[in-house]
Design a protein around this motif. Structure first.
Motif, PDB file in Angstrom:
ATOM      1  N   GLY A  37      -2.342   9.723   4.276  1.00  0.00           N
ATOM      2  CA  GLY A  37      -3.471   9.290   5.087  1.00  0.00           C
ATOM      3  C   GLY A  37      -3.543   7.807   5.343  1.00  0.00           C
ATOM      4  N   ASN A  38      -2.553   6.999   4.850  1.00  0.00           N
ATOM      5  CA  ASN A  38      -2.568   5.579   5.202  1.00  0.00           C
ATOM      6  C   ASN A  38      -1.190   5.136   5.675  1.00  0.00           C
ATOM      7  OD1 ASN A  38      -0.909   4.827   2.983  1.00  0.00           O
ATOM      8  ND2 ASN A  38      -2.702   4.707   1.633  1.00  0.00           N
ATOM      9  N   ASP A  39      -1.048   3.849   5.949  1.00  0.00           N
ATOM     10  CA  ASP A  39       0.183   3.363   6.586  1.00  0.00           C
ATOM     11  C   ASP A  39       1.390   3.340   5.654  1.00  0.00           C
ATOM     12  OD1 ASP A  39      -0.666   1.338   4.950  1.00  0.00           O
ATOM     13  OD2 ASP A  39      -0.710  -0.215   6.497  1.00  0.00           O
ATOM     14  N   LYS A  40       1.212   3.619   4.361  1.00  0.00           N
ATOM     15  CA  LYS A  40       2.339   3.685   3.446  1.00  0.00           C
ATOM     16  C   LYS A  40       2.721   5.132   3.089  1.00  0.00           C
ATOM     17  CE  LYS A  40       1.918  -0.824   1.208  1.00  0.00           C
ATOM     18  NZ  LYS A  40       1.846  -1.535  -0.090  1.00  0.00           N
ATOM     19  N   GLN A  41       2.205   6.068   3.864  1.00  0.00           N
ATOM     20  CA  GLN A  41       2.499   7.471   3.600  1.00  0.00           C
ATOM     21  C   GLN A  41       4.007   7.722   3.687  1.00  0.00           C
ATOM     22  OE1 GLN A  41       0.040  10.249   5.728  1.00  0.00           O
ATOM     23  NE2 GLN A  41       1.521  11.930   5.563  1.00  0.00           N
ATOM     24  N   ARG A  54      -4.982  16.363  -4.450  1.00  0.00           N
ATOM     25  CA  ARG A  54      -5.528  15.135  -3.847  1.00  0.00           C
ATOM     26  C   ARG A  54      -5.459  13.959  -4.814  1.00  0.00           C
ATOM     27  NH1 ARG A  54      -9.434  18.902  -2.012  1.00  0.00           N
ATOM     28  NH2 ARG A  54     -10.886  18.282  -3.674  1.00  0.00           N
ATOM     29  N   LYS A  55      -5.721  14.215  -6.106  1.00  0.00           N
ATOM     30  CA  LYS A  55      -5.760  13.143  -7.105  1.00  0.00           C
ATOM     31  C   LYS A  55      -4.369  12.661  -7.508  1.00  0.00           C
ATOM     32  CE  LYS A  55      -8.436  13.619 -10.629  1.00  0.00           C
ATOM     33  NZ  LYS A  55      -9.110  14.244 -11.808  1.00  0.00           N
ATOM     34  N   THR A  56      -3.354  13.478  -7.301  1.00  0.00           N
ATOM     35  CA  THR A  56      -2.009  13.123  -7.773  1.00  0.00           C
ATOM     36  C   THR A  56      -1.039  12.965  -6.600  1.00  0.00           C
ATOM     37  OG1 THR A  56      -1.486  15.466  -8.121  1.00  0.00           O
ATOM     38  CG2 THR A  56      -2.376  14.242  -9.986  1.00  0.00           C
ATOM     39  N   PHE A  57      -0.577  14.048  -6.072  1.00  0.00           N
ATOM     40  CA  PHE A  57       0.451  14.051  -5.037  1.00  0.00           C
ATOM     41  C   PHE A  57       0.032  13.238  -3.814  1.00  0.00           C
ATOM     42  CE2 PHE A  57       2.777  16.309  -1.557  1.00  0.00           C
ATOM     43  CZ  PHE A  57       4.064  16.023  -1.971  1.00  0.00           C
ATOM     44  N   ASP A  58      -1.163  13.540  -3.279  1.00  0.00           N
ATOM     45  CA  ASP A  58      -1.623  12.819  -2.090  1.00  0.00           C
ATOM     46  C   ASP A  58      -1.834  11.337  -2.389  1.00  0.00           C
ATOM     47  OD1 ASP A  58      -1.595  15.254  -0.871  1.00  0.00           O
ATOM     48  OD2 ASP A  58      -3.759  15.454  -0.621  1.00  0.00           O
ATOM     49  N   TRP A  59      -2.367  11.065  -3.556  1.00  0.00           N
ATOM     50  CA  TRP A  59      -2.645   9.668  -3.909  1.00  0.00           C
ATOM     51  C   TRP A  59      -1.345   8.887  -4.136  1.00  0.00           C
ATOM     52  CZ3 TRP A  59      -1.765   7.348  -8.861  1.00  0.00           C
ATOM     53  CH2 TRP A  59      -2.220   6.024  -8.939  1.00  0.00           C
ATOM     54  N   VAL A  60      -0.391   9.460  -4.876  1.00  0.00           N
ATOM     55  CA  VAL A  60       0.857   8.760  -5.194  1.00  0.00           C
ATOM     56  C   VAL A  60       1.647   8.432  -3.931  1.00  0.00           C
ATOM     57  CG1 VAL A  60       3.135   9.008  -6.273  1.00  0.00           C
ATOM     58  CG2 VAL A  60       1.068   9.675  -7.535  1.00  0.00           C
ATOM     59  N   PHE A  61       1.701   9.382  -3.012  1.00  0.00           N
ATOM     60  CA  PHE A  61       2.516   9.178  -1.819  1.00  0.00           C
ATOM     61  C   PHE A  61       1.689   8.749  -0.609  1.00  0.00           C
ATOM     62  CE2 PHE A  61       5.004  12.208  -4.463  1.00  0.00           C
ATOM     63  CZ  PHE A  61       6.000  11.305  -4.806  1.00  0.00           C
ATOM     64  N   GLN A  76      12.408   5.277   0.865  1.00  0.00           N
ATOM     65  CA  GLN A  76      12.251   4.152  -0.053  1.00  0.00           C
ATOM     66  C   GLN A  76      10.852   4.114  -0.665  1.00  0.00           C
ATOM     67  OE1 GLN A  76      14.769   2.340  -1.203  1.00  0.00           O
ATOM     68  NE2 GLN A  76      16.003   3.720   0.078  1.00  0.00           N
ATOM     69  N   GLU A  77       9.830   4.340   0.156  1.00  0.00           N
ATOM     70  CA  GLU A  77       8.468   4.382  -0.380  1.00  0.00           C
ATOM     71  C   GLU A  77       8.296   5.579  -1.311  1.00  0.00           C
ATOM     72  OE1 GLU A  77       5.834   2.409  -0.249  1.00  0.00           O
ATOM     73  OE2 GLU A  77       6.935   0.896   0.890  1.00  0.00           O
ATOM     74  N   PHE A  78       8.893   6.693  -0.946  1.00  0.00           N
ATOM     75  CA  PHE A  78       8.800   7.899  -1.783  1.00  0.00           C
ATOM     76  C   PHE A  78       9.416   7.622  -3.158  1.00  0.00           C
ATOM     77  CE2 PHE A  78      10.271  11.918  -3.522  1.00  0.00           C
ATOM     78  CZ  PHE A  78       9.197  12.770  -3.286  1.00  0.00           C
ATOM     79  N   LYS A  79      10.570   6.985  -3.184  1.00  0.00           N
ATOM     80  CA  LYS A  79      11.250   6.701  -4.451  1.00  0.00           C
ATOM     81  C   LYS A  79      10.430   5.766  -5.341  1.00  0.00           C
ATOM     82  CE  LYS A  79      15.808   6.082  -4.030  1.00  0.00           C
ATOM     83  NZ  LYS A  79      17.130   5.755  -3.454  1.00  0.00           N
ATOM     84  N   LYS A  80       9.685   4.857  -4.701  1.00  0.00           N
ATOM     85  CA  LYS A  80       8.834   3.953  -5.475  1.00  0.00           C
ATOM     86  C   LYS A  80       7.742   4.728  -6.220  1.00  0.00           C
ATOM     87  CE  LYS A  80       9.336  -0.099  -2.434  1.00  0.00           C
ATOM     88  NZ  LYS A  80       8.597  -0.995  -1.486  1.00  0.00           N
ATOM     89  N   GLY A  81       7.230   5.773  -5.564  1.00  0.00           N
ATOM     90  CA  GLY A  81       6.147   6.542  -6.179  1.00  0.00           C
ATOM     91  C   GLY A  81       6.599   7.632  -7.125  1.00  0.00           C
TER      92      GLY A  81
END
Length: 528
Positions: A166-170, A156-163, A31-36
């Protein structure tokens, strides 16, 4: 025609690159992935953008204004059947894609049901991350650019940031990465220019130059893209403008390749024997190298810089230029030409068994056009230095990160690998034209049952080299009828000589993916 602003750019025209990184990931929170996903889609490089970038580069080269490497990074994304299921997408009616590459390409181990493994790859040689027992792979991010540091920065600027890595919404877990670099002249590790003879797609490519061509004819867009004329796949409406992507790791045993070629060339074999008897590093004379060059080019079907054997069966025009036979400006055309066809009744110019003729049969196979695919591979690992090559054993893993795009994996990759390269009589059995002997498996990428593979020690197959590979020969070597490497005579039509193959290209696994359109990434998949 496919909408250039809706298709991803590596499918067509291809992403500009000096380096490339593949990031394989698992979706941990759908669900979080689909949001991003809509935000991530904004970073995807479309065919429209990729074409503009490539044209800008070509124009600057032509004008002489290209100073150094252009700092440019491009991104594409694709999903496995498992990943699409996590997103709730309507399923494909495609057993090969849904079953995955592990089932399709590996051979059963002792005691395993044959129906669970439909291929020839030894399972123990696959990278663990590509095995379903490791949890599977849901998707791959393909990032191409001017350098690995530039690529990593963009990830880091796109894929890592969007999804939210490194934080609790990963919402994703990076499972495995693999990177490659483009060598000078776009050479692959055996020393041949890669990527020649790409399909010409109606509605996308300029087909006016092919009107009088004797070579590959333009193909319908549906051979590459889902939902268009020529598409034989059974896919849901949301998949239109998408393309199936095959990723596969092929390790290339370069020192073994050169020594195997030398074994099959009389002058080179004599030089090898002399060097060994003297206890010296193996050295080959100029005559031996010429003989090996002809033999290996017949094996491939083209000379190293690309000139087809069918047009230049005895002499590489890139050598002949030194004698004034060709102008330098004409060489690129000579090397990249597709303006030729094979005569199914003749192999005196290009052997039936050659890699290019096995996987690109042209007039040898009447229905060839529907089995073509876009090839987007890139080499990985270090270039083989002279000392390692002379030693005869691979000490550093290297090879090709193979990528292809097609509207049907069965028509494209599976046909070329399993039904043509792996089959002694594929794509068309030429025994009736060559004295009764079938042409044999593809001498480079053809695979046989693991029971015929030689023992391997000293290397851990995990994507990293950990030692020297020894004994890459087959236990029971398959034979192919192959022309003598006599520099003075053309190949004979009926081959009296058989060559025992060595195992020179070793698959380490991969996966089947689907590359969606931009509209599917932004509208359908987030709401599926």
């Amino acid at each position: 025609m496919p909408d250039q602003k809706n298709i991803q750019g590596d499918t067509w025209p291809r992403l500009p690159k000096k380096a490339e990184k593949f990031v394989f990931f698992r979706i941990t929170n759908p669900q979080e992935f689909k949001k991003g996903l809509p935000t991530m889609a904004d970073y995807i490089t479309t065919a429209h953008t990729a074409l503009k970038n490539r044209n800008d580069i070509f124009q600057k080269k032509a004008a002489g204004t290209l100073n150094g490497i252009i700092h440019l990074v491009s991104i594409n994304i694709a999903f496995s059947a498992n990943g699409l299921a996590k997103l709730g997408a309507e399923n494909f009616d495609d057993d090969i894609f849904n079953g995955g590459q592990f089932k399709d390409m590996t051979a059963p181990s002792e005691g395993e049901p044959a129906e669970d493994h439909l291929g020839l790859d030894p399972q123990d040689e696959w990278v663990n991350e590509f095995k379903p027992s490791s949890g599977g792979i849901d998707g791959v991010l393909t990032v191409a650019g001017d350098s690995i540091p530039s690529i990593d920065k963009m990830i880091r600027k796109t894929f890592d940031w969007v999804f939210n890595v490194g934080n609790d919404k990963q919402s994703i877990e990076q499972v495995y990465t693999k990177e490659g670099l483009v060598f000078d002249e776009h050479l692959e590790h055996f020393g041949w220019v890669d990527g020649i003879s790409q399909p010409i797609v109606k509605g996308l490519d300029d087909i006016s130059k092919t009107k009088d061509s004797r070579g590959m004819t333009p193909v319908d867009p549906g051979v590459i893209f889902v939902g268009h004329e020529g598409d034989e796949s059974k896919t849901p409406a949301w998949a239109k403008d998408g393309s199936f992507m095959v990723f596969r790791i092929y390790e290339q045993l370069v020192p073994e390749f050169y020594h195997w070629c030398a074994e099959n060339c009389s002058v080179a074999a004599a030089d090898t024997k002399k060097s060994i008897e003297k206890g010296e590093e193996v050295q080959w004379s100029d005559e031996a190298m010429d003989q090996m060059g002809l033999f290996s080019s017949r094996l491939v079907g083209r000379w190293p810089l690309g000139a087809p054997m069918e047009l230049h069966p005895q002499t590489d025009p890139n050598w002949a230029i030194n004698k004034g036979q060709f102008e330098a400006s004409a060489l690129k055309t000579l090397n990249n030409t597709d303006n030729f066809n094979y005569n199914p009744a003749n192999q005196t110019r290009c052997p039936y068994a050659s890699h290019m003729r096995k996987t690109g049969p042209r007039d040898d196979y009447p229905d060839y056009a529907k089995h073509v695919m876009m090839r987007r591979g890139i080499p990985y690992g270090p270039w083989c230095n002279p000392d390692e090559r002379a030693g005869g054993f691979t000490q550093h893993e290297r090879g090709l990160l193979f990528v292809s795009y097609q509207s049907s994996i069965e028509n494209g990759f599976v046909t070329q690998q399993k039904r043509w390269a792996n089959a002694s009589g594929g794509p068309t059995d030429m025994a009736k034209h060559s004295g009764g002997a079938s042409q044999g498996i593809d001498p480079l990428i053809g695979q046989v049952h693991p029971s015929r593979n030689g023992k391997r020690t000293g290397v851990q197959i995990n994507g990293q080299s950990t030692g020297v590979r020894v004994n890459a020969k087959y236990e029971d070597a398959p034979q192919i009828p192959f022309p003598d490497s006599d520099l003075k005579n053309p190949a004979s039509q009926v081959q009296e000589k058989s060559v025992a193959l060595d195992r020179l290209v070793i698959p380490h696994g991969g996966e089947y993916f689907f590359t969606p359109s931009l509209s599917a990434l932004k509208e359908y998949l987030p709401n599926a």
